[in-house]
Design a protein around this motif. Structure first.
Motif, PDB file in Angstrom:
ATOM      1  N   PHE A 291      -4.050   0.399 -11.442  1.00 51.28           N
ATOM      2  CA  PHE A 291      -3.248   0.418 -10.219  1.00 51.28           C
ATOM      3  C   PHE A 291      -3.526  -0.796  -9.327  1.00 51.28           C
ATOM      4  O   PHE A 291      -2.644  -1.248  -8.608  1.00 51.28           O
ATOM      5  CB  PHE A 291      -3.482   1.734  -9.456  1.00 51.28           C
ATOM      6  CG  PHE A 291      -2.702   2.892 -10.029  1.00 51.28           C
ATOM      7  CD1 PHE A 291      -1.439   3.183  -9.544  1.00 51.28           C
ATOM      8  CD2 PHE A 291      -3.207   3.651 -11.063  1.00 51.28           C
ATOM      9  CE1 PHE A 291      -0.699   4.234 -10.070  1.00 51.28           C
ATOM     10  CE2 PHE A 291      -2.485   4.699 -11.600  1.00 51.28           C
ATOM     11  CZ  PHE A 291      -1.223   4.996 -11.111  1.00 51.28           C
ATOM     12  N   THR A 292      -4.762  -1.310  -9.389  1.00 48.19           N
ATOM     13  CA  THR A 292      -5.053  -2.540  -8.638  1.00 48.19           C
ATOM     14  C   THR A 292      -4.249  -3.704  -9.191  1.00 48.19           C
ATOM     15  O   THR A 292      -3.682  -4.509  -8.432  1.00 48.19           O
ATOM     16  CB  THR A 292      -6.562  -2.860  -8.704  1.00 48.19           C
ATOM     17  OG1 THR A 292      -7.308  -1.773  -8.175  1.00 48.19           O
ATOM     18  CG2 THR A 292      -6.874  -4.105  -7.895  1.00 48.19           C
ATOM     19  N   LEU A 293      -4.179  -3.791 -10.530  1.00 46.78           N
ATOM     20  CA  LEU A 293      -3.385  -4.848 -11.154  1.00 46.78           C
ATOM     21  C   LEU A 293      -1.907  -4.717 -10.812  1.00 46.78           C
ATOM     22  O   LEU A 293      -1.211  -5.712 -10.614  1.00 46.78           O
ATOM     23  CB  LEU A 293      -3.567  -4.821 -12.671  1.00 46.78           C
ATOM     24  CG  LEU A 293      -4.798  -5.544 -13.225  1.00 46.78           C
ATOM     25  CD1 LEU A 293      -4.908  -5.315 -14.731  1.00 46.78           C
ATOM     26  CD2 LEU A 293      -4.746  -7.031 -12.919  1.00 46.78           C
TER      27      LEU A 293
ATOM     28  N   MET B 249       0.840  -1.203   0.000  1.00 45.61           N
ATOM     29  CA  MET B 249       0.000   0.000   0.000  1.00 45.61           C
ATOM     30  C   MET B 249       0.870   1.246   0.000  1.00 45.61           C
ATOM     31  O   MET B 249       0.601   2.230  -0.735  1.00 45.61           O
ATOM     32  CB  MET B 249      -0.918   0.006   1.230  1.00 45.61           C
ATOM     33  CG  MET B 249      -1.819   1.242   1.296  1.00 45.61           C
ATOM     34  SD  MET B 249      -2.829   1.297   2.791  1.00 45.61           S
ATOM     35  CE  MET B 249      -4.021   0.008   2.440  1.00 45.61           C
ATOM     36  N   ASN B 250       1.942   1.207   0.786  1.00 45.84           N
ATOM     37  CA  ASN B 250       2.830   2.365   0.873  1.00 45.84           C
ATOM     38  C   ASN B 250       3.491   2.656  -0.479  1.00 45.84           C
ATOM     39  O   ASN B 250       3.499   3.805  -0.952  1.00 45.84           O
ATOM     40  CB  ASN B 250       3.893   2.107   1.933  1.00 45.84           C
ATOM     41  CG  ASN B 250       4.895   3.243   2.048  1.00 45.84           C
ATOM     42  OD1 ASN B 250       4.523   4.377   2.348  1.00 45.84           O
ATOM     43  ND2 ASN B 250       6.170   2.944   1.795  1.00 45.84           N
TER      44      ASN B 250
ATOM     45  N   GLY C  37      -4.211  -2.896  -2.365  1.00 46.44           N
ATOM     46  CA  GLY C  37      -4.032  -2.032  -3.521  1.00 46.44           C
ATOM     47  C   GLY C  37      -5.264  -1.224  -3.873  1.00 46.44           C
ATOM     48  O   GLY C  37      -5.203  -0.303  -4.697  1.00 46.44           O
ATOM     49  N   ILE C  38      -6.388  -1.553  -3.264  1.00 49.46           N
ATOM     50  CA  ILE C  38      -7.649  -0.875  -3.584  1.00 49.46           C
ATOM     51  C   ILE C  38      -7.587   0.617  -3.248  1.00 49.46           C
ATOM     52  O   ILE C  38      -7.955   1.465  -4.072  1.00 49.46           O
ATOM     53  CB  ILE C  38      -8.833  -1.546  -2.835  1.00 49.46           C
ATOM     54  CG1 ILE C  38      -9.190  -2.875  -3.496  1.00 49.46           C
ATOM     55  CG2 ILE C  38     -10.043  -0.623  -2.789  1.00 49.46           C
ATOM     56  CD1 ILE C  38      -9.822  -2.736  -4.861  1.00 49.46           C
ATOM     57  N   TYR C  39      -7.098   0.945  -2.032  1.00 51.41           N
ATOM     58  CA  TYR C  39      -7.097   2.362  -1.624  1.00 51.41           C
ATOM     59  C   TYR C  39      -6.196   3.213  -2.506  1.00 51.41           C
ATOM     60  O   TYR C  39      -6.632   4.272  -2.998  1.00 51.41           O
ATOM     61  CB  TYR C  39      -6.705   2.503  -0.160  1.00 51.41           C
ATOM     62  CG  TYR C  39      -6.555   3.941   0.275  1.00 51.41           C
ATOM     63  CD1 TYR C  39      -7.669   4.780   0.352  1.00 51.41           C
ATOM     64  CD2 TYR C  39      -5.300   4.484   0.549  1.00 51.41           C
ATOM     65  CE1 TYR C  39      -7.535   6.127   0.712  1.00 51.41           C
ATOM     66  CE2 TYR C  39      -5.154   5.815   0.913  1.00 51.41           C
ATOM     67  CZ  TYR C  39      -6.266   6.625   0.991  1.00 51.41           C
ATOM     68  OH  TYR C  39      -6.140   7.942   1.340  1.00 51.41           O
TER      69      TYR C  39
ATOM     70  N   LEU D 199       2.736  -6.905  -7.868  1.00 51.56           N
ATOM     71  CA  LEU D 199       3.776  -6.805  -6.839  1.00 51.56           C
ATOM     72  C   LEU D 199       3.687  -7.964  -5.844  1.00 51.56           C
ATOM     73  O   LEU D 199       4.669  -8.630  -5.531  1.00 51.56           O
ATOM     74  CB  LEU D 199       3.649  -5.475  -6.094  1.00 51.56           C
ATOM     75  CG  LEU D 199       4.280  -4.236  -6.730  1.00 51.56           C
ATOM     76  CD1 LEU D 199       3.871  -2.992  -5.957  1.00 51.56           C
ATOM     77  CD2 LEU D 199       5.802  -4.368  -6.747  1.00 51.56           C
ATOM     78  N   CYS D 200       2.469  -8.201  -5.343  1.00 47.33           N
ATOM     79  CA  CYS D 200       2.272  -9.265  -4.353  1.00 47.33           C
ATOM     80  C   CYS D 200       2.458 -10.642  -4.967  1.00 47.33           C
ATOM     81  O   CYS D 200       2.942 -11.564  -4.311  1.00 47.33           O
ATOM     82  CB  CYS D 200       0.886  -9.143  -3.722  1.00 47.33           C
ATOM     83  SG  CYS D 200       0.721  -7.735  -2.625  1.00 47.33           S
TER      84      CYS D 200
END
Length: 419
Positions: free
Chosen positions: A343-345, A312-313, A400-402, A350-351
């Protein structure tokens, strides 16, 4: 968003990893640690399950045990401990039941000292074994427990009736008392009496795959012979073998009816005995592995949460750094949904990379564990590999949603003015 746009988002996420190697590496480190922990612990549990299932299978799939109470899984109540003991005749009566192949009513003697260790010893010349289990059984003990004879024979009915001083040694007892030579025909001293060895049992499986089975350090006597040494041992454990797994419920009900009649249990009263089998050990082990699973979830969730916060950071930083880019994309027609999905993708990618690294690390650790602790038989579970990877992707989705929502909510005019 088209497939091409989705591929572009994944490519941009990978570019972010390459451009900011240290920051990205630290970001996905928590994910990798959490996933590798899941893989390692699940592999260890997988190996333990394999060992336990093999051990339970060795006890006999068509076996039923009868005792005053179930001795494992929970502490017996005072009422259960005070139940009337089963008798030799109870066991013999079960032989007449249909579908029953063999029955062994047996007793066991252990002389426990204050440290909780058995101190019975058996001697042969200058050799001695300690903490030996003394078992009194019928000759059917071999068949109902699926024990193979390494050499020699079982005692006969005639030897049983005349209380002959003959014994069959467990595998470890035989090796320690008679190293390098056959024990057959030789004498052993047990509690001051001399007994002739007529057989040796083969090694028995160990529940956790390594070490020794306590039953291998045992001496098996004809039942009446053991009663010469310990006439007080009359708490019988009855082991029964039946013909087919499909008849299990029927055989258990017939045993139940037989014992209720023999023990004069009234219709309105509960059974004052327990009928169970190797499957009860399976249920007990499943409850243990359930606790291990909760431990695994608790340990791995810490790393996953840390990794999720890191993702998230880095995504918030990425949104800030690419504010002008977002403004340009919106100006040329990108919708809010396009930006949100992009951006969610990226966060999920990343994860997913962190999850993949964690799976590889977990596989390496599992391989090391497999060879370092060979009896554990640690083995990768394809199910848990898939679950671990999906969890890592889910973490990316959640955390990643926020950042994605923040990117999608930017005003295009203000974003284009951002320097």
């Amino acid at each position: 968003m088209h497939i091409r746009d989705s591929k572009e988002s994944v490519r941009m996420a990978l570019d972010t990893l390459r451009t900011n190697k240290l920051r990205s590496g630290l970001t996905i480190l928590g994910i990798s640690i959490g996933i590798s922990t899941v893989i390692l612990i699940s592999s260890a549990i997988n190996g333990l399950n394999s060992n336990i299932n093999g051990f339970i299978s060795s006890l006999g799939s068509n076996n039923i045990w009868v005792f005053r109470f179930v001795p494992f899984g929970k502490r017996p109540t005072t009422a259960e401990l005070n139940r009337k003991q089963l008798t030799f005749d109870d066991g013999m009566a079960m032989r007449a039941l249909p579908h029953v192949l063999a029955v062994d009513p047996g007793v066991t003697y252990r002389n426990w000292n204050l440290q909780g260790i058995g101190n019975v010893s058996v001697k042969a010349g200058s050799h001695k074994v300690l903490n030996t289990i003394l078992n009194g059984n019928t000759a059917a003990v071999k068949d109902v427990n699926n024990i193979d004879l390494l050499e020699g024979r079982m005692w006969t009915d005639e030897e049983e009736k005349r209380r002959a001083n003959v014994v069959v040694l467990g595998h470890d007892s035989a090796e320690e008392l008679f190293p390098g030579v056959s024990p057959l025909g030789k004498d052993v001293d047990c509690e001051g009496d001399i007994f002739t060895v007529i057989g040796v049992f083969d090694k028995r499986p160990q529940p956790f795959g390594g070490g020794r089975n306590a039953e291998d350090n045992a001496v098996y006597f004809p039942l009446e012979t053991l009663h010469k040494l310990h006439p007080e041992q009359v708490d019988f454990w009855i082991t029964l073998k039946y013909d087919n797994e499909k008849n299990k419920a029927l055989v258990q009900e017939e045993i139940r009816e037989l014992l209720r009649v023999r023990r004069k249990v009234h219709v309105q009263q509960d059974d004052d005995f327990a009928i169970f089998g190797p499957d009860s050990l399976t249920r007990l082990w499943n409850s243990v592995t359930g606790s291990l699973f909760l431990f695994m979830v608790a340990v791995s969730s810490v790393g996953l949460m840390v990794g999720g916060v890191g993702v998230m950071n880095i995504m918030l930083v990425s949104v800030t750094e690419r504010t002008r880019e977002i403004g340009v994309r919106k100006a040329i027609g990108a919708t809010r949904a396009n930006i949100l999905l992009q951006f969610t993708l990226e966060a999920i990618t990343l994860c997913a990379v962190g999850g993949f690294i964690g799976i590889v690390a977990g596989a390496i650790f599992t391989l090391i564990l497999h060879f370092a602790v060979s009896f554990l038989h640690a083995a990768l579970s394809s199910t848990w590999v898939l679950v671990a990877f999906l969890v890592s992707c889910f973490i990316g989705l959640i955390f990643g949603i926020y950042p994605a929502w923040k990117a999608a909510s930017l005003n295009p005019i203000e974003a284009l003015r951002y320097e």
